[in-house]
Design a protein around this motif. Sequence first.
Motif, short mmCIF file in Angstrom:
data_model
loop_
_atom_site.label_atom_id
_atom_site.label_comp_id
_atom_site.label_asym_id
_atom_site.label_seq_id
_atom_site.Cartn_x
_atom_site.Cartn_y
_atom_site.Cartn_z
N ALA A 72 17.99 6.94 -7.77
CA ALA A 72 18.27 5.93 -8.79
C ALA A 72 19.48 5.09 -8.42
O ALA A 72 19.47 3.86 -8.56
N ASN A 73 20.53 5.74 -7.93
CA ASN A 73 21.74 5.01 -7.55
C ASN A 73 21.47 4.06 -6.39
O ASN A 73 21.96 2.92 -6.37
N ALA A 74 20.71 4.51 -5.40
CA ALA A 74 20.39 3.67 -4.25
C ALA A 74 19.60 2.44 -4.67
O ALA A 74 19.84 1.33 -4.18
N ILE A 75 18.66 2.63 -5.59
CA ILE A 75 17.85 1.51 -6.06
C ILE A 75 18.69 0.51 -6.84
O ILE A 75 18.59 -0.71 -6.63
N HIS A 76 19.53 1.01 -7.72
CA HIS A 76 20.37 0.11 -8.51
C HIS A 76 21.32 -0.69 -7.62
O HIS A 76 21.57 -1.87 -7.86
N GLU A 77 21.86 -0.02 -6.59
CA GLU A 77 22.80 -0.71 -5.70
C GLU A 77 22.11 -1.75 -4.83
O GLU A 77 22.64 -2.84 -4.62
N GLN A 78 20.92 -1.42 -4.31
CA GLN A 78 20.26 -2.32 -3.36
C GLN A 78 19.38 -3.38 -4.02
O GLN A 78 19.30 -4.51 -3.56
N PHE A 79 18.72 -2.98 -5.13
CA PHE A 79 17.73 -3.88 -5.74
C PHE A 79 18.10 -4.33 -7.15
O PHE A 79 17.59 -5.34 -7.62
N GLY A 80 18.92 -3.58 -7.83
CA GLY A 80 19.38 -3.96 -9.16
C GLY A 80 18.47 -3.59 -10.29
O GLY A 80 18.89 -3.49 -11.44
N ARG A 81 17.18 -3.35 -9.98
CA ARG A 81 16.24 -3.04 -11.04
C ARG A 81 14.94 -2.49 -10.44
O ARG A 81 14.74 -2.54 -9.22
N ILE A 82 14.08 -2.01 -11.31
CA ILE A 82 12.72 -1.64 -10.95
C ILE A 82 11.78 -2.25 -12.01
O ILE A 82 12.05 -2.14 -13.21
N ASP A 83 10.72 -2.89 -11.58
CA ASP A 83 9.73 -3.43 -12.51
C ASP A 83 8.54 -2.50 -12.69
O ASP A 83 7.92 -2.48 -13.75
N ILE A 84 8.22 -1.75 -11.64
CA ILE A 84 7.05 -0.87 -11.64
C ILE A 84 7.48 0.48 -11.08
O ILE A 84 8.03 0.56 -9.99
N LEU A 85 7.21 1.53 -11.84
CA LEU A 85 7.52 2.89 -11.39
C LEU A 85 6.24 3.70 -11.36
O LEU A 85 5.60 3.90 -12.40
N ILE A 86 5.86 4.16 -10.18
CA ILE A 86 4.67 4.99 -10.02
C ILE A 86 5.12 6.41 -9.73
O ILE A 86 5.53 6.74 -8.62
#
Length: 265
Positions: A72-86
């Motif tokens: 979760a931390n890596a995603i927030h730092e690199q992408f800022g958000r998630i639109d789709i979670l599978i």
Amino acid sequence: MESKQTIEAVLQGKIALVTGGTKGIGKAIVKRLEQAGATVIVTARNQPNEPDATYSFIAADLSRAEEVNKVANAIHEQFGRIDILINNMGANTFPGGGFNTLTDEHWNQALQVNLLSSVRLDKALLPKMLEQKSGVIIHISSTSGQFPIWESTMAYSVAKSALNTYSKALATEVASKGVRVVTVSPGLNKTEAMTTFLEDYAQQAHITVEEMTSKLFERVGGVPIGRMAEPEETAELVYFLVSPAASYITGANLIIDGGNFPVVK
């Protein structure tokens, strides 16, 4: 009439995370989402054997809470958000033979892998979806969650049944806040994990894999279409559910099993 290019770009600008995305159904989902224009992040325990992979990869064992936080931390730092979670992560690697073969550790591991990994990841990534008032979460369950086979899937089935209930509750909670939550329950899919499952049980029963496959079809009551699903067929359903075309679908558990499920829901 929309052109093929327009249709294939319906997820352009969307950021998607697929757990367990290096093999089987997860790998097929990754490919389908990329075809539709999404930026895809994959997480799994082991590095993918794809030197030309175009997705971002985060190595993690999501059955451990600290690893979920790392993702979760890596995603927030690199992408800022998630639109789709599978939430595709799951496994039936527990002993067969019924209740007496399953230890507390087996039960705990079944719940960690098949339920709590999704619960924790949702909790970590959902707040940003709620903040942006949009997002789709898909939980990949199994028909085993409603049709347990005590000889081989007891712990797995119980964990998937719990995932189904959790998914429905979460969908009800967040529907009015712009986030959709849907469960997909595949039946028999021709994946690497299924091949291993059949080989192991065939060896234990001293029969061929073909005979074991036939016995499995009989045990689940038959598959009217007459074959297992290709992972790409399940991925196509998932793609539809995360697309704008499915904007009114939430809280549902969609079964894709070739007609196998023996009851009317």
